[in-house]
Design a protein around this motif. Structure first.
Motif, PDB file in Angstrom:
ATOM      1  N   ALA A  26       0.833  -1.207   0.000  1.00  0.00           N
ATOM      2  CA  ALA A  26       0.000   0.000   0.000  1.00  0.00           C
ATOM      3  C   ALA A  26       0.869   1.259   0.000  1.00  0.00           C
ATOM      4  N   ASP A  37      -4.095   7.669  -0.225  1.00  0.00           N
ATOM      5  CA  ASP A  37      -5.020   6.597   0.132  1.00  0.00           C
ATOM      6  C   ASP A  37      -5.147   5.622  -1.022  1.00  0.00           C
ATOM      7  N   VAL A  40      -9.481  -0.362  -0.659  1.00  0.00           N
ATOM      8  CA  VAL A  40      -9.249  -1.779  -0.414  1.00  0.00           C
ATOM      9  C   VAL A  40     -10.409  -2.567  -1.025  1.00  0.00           C
ATOM     10  N   VAL A  50      -7.613   2.600   2.964  1.00  0.00           N
ATOM     11  CA  VAL A  50      -6.453   2.723   3.836  1.00  0.00           C
ATOM     12  C   VAL A  50      -5.702   3.986   3.423  1.00  0.00           C
ATOM     13  N   ASP A  54      -3.480   5.940   8.352  1.00  0.00           N
ATOM     14  CA  ASP A  54      -3.834   4.634   8.913  1.00  0.00           C
ATOM     15  C   ASP A  54      -2.586   3.773   9.107  1.00  0.00           C
ATOM     16  N   VAL A  70      -3.483  -4.985   4.551  1.00  0.00           N
ATOM     17  CA  VAL A  70      -4.288  -3.761   4.579  1.00  0.00           C
ATOM     18  C   VAL A  70      -5.694  -4.057   5.095  1.00  0.00           C
ATOM     19  N   CYS A  74      -7.496  -1.321   7.581  1.00  0.00           N
ATOM     20  CA  CYS A  74      -8.247  -0.330   6.804  1.00  0.00           C
ATOM     21  C   CYS A  74      -9.525   0.094   7.521  1.00  0.00           C
ATOM     22  N   SER A  75     -10.014   1.276   7.163  1.00  0.00           N
ATOM     23  CA  SER A  75     -11.310   1.745   7.642  1.00  0.00           C
ATOM     24  C   SER A  75     -12.360   0.954   6.884  1.00  0.00           C
ATOM     25  N   GLN A  76     -13.184   0.205   7.614  1.00  0.00           N
ATOM     26  CA  GLN A  76     -14.138  -0.674   6.941  1.00  0.00           C
ATOM     27  C   GLN A  76     -15.563  -0.149   6.925  1.00  0.00           C
TER      28      GLN A  76
END
Length: 139
Positions: A26, A37, A40, A50, A54, A70, A74-76
């Motif tokens: 990443a 960014d 993902v 991501v 992060d 990742v 990662c922000s999910q």
């Protein structure tokens, strides 16, 4: 921006990375594409995002190995919009959810991304944020 649609302001063909790829992968993509960014994905489905922050806060600061995937950091809770949604909706989502990037999906497939910088350029191309967003990198 009245009446403007997401597809008019979005960045097409956003950079993506598979959920099983590493933080090194990443970070390398972010460097190579000069972005902060990557979206993902699991197949063609966007499942998270991501950011460079992060990687620092959720991985390095917590002592994780750089081979961490990742998908693990990662922000999910992904907030998405459709290409025909209004640009004003993106602004409201960014403000309400405190996010700077919003993936654009159509029929479950990722087709673009809208960033805070994209919106700044559209709203006021002469603002300080628009100047920063459109400037050439200084590296």
């Amino acid at each position: 921006m009245n009446g403007q649609k997401v597809h008019e302001v979005m960045t097409r063909e956003p950079v993506t990375i598979g959920m099983r790829e590493t933080l090194i992968g990443a970070a390398t993509m972010m460097r190579d594409y000069d972005i902060g960014d990557v979206i993902v994905t699991d197949g063609e489905r966007a499942i998270g995002i991501v950011t460079d922050r992060d990687i620092i806060v959720r991985a390095i600061a917590e002592g994780r190995d750089l081979t961490t995937t990742v998908g693990e950091i990662c922000s999910q809770e992904l907030v998405t919009v459709k290409p025909d949604d209004s640009a004003q909706r993106v602004v409201e989502l960014m403000r309400g959810r405190k996010v700077r990037r919003v993936p654009v999906t159509e029929g479950g497939r990722l087709v673009g991304v809208v960033s805070l910088g994209d919106m700044a350029l559209e709203r006021d191309p002469h603002s300080a944020l628009a100047d920063i967003s459109s400037a050439m990198p200084n590296h």
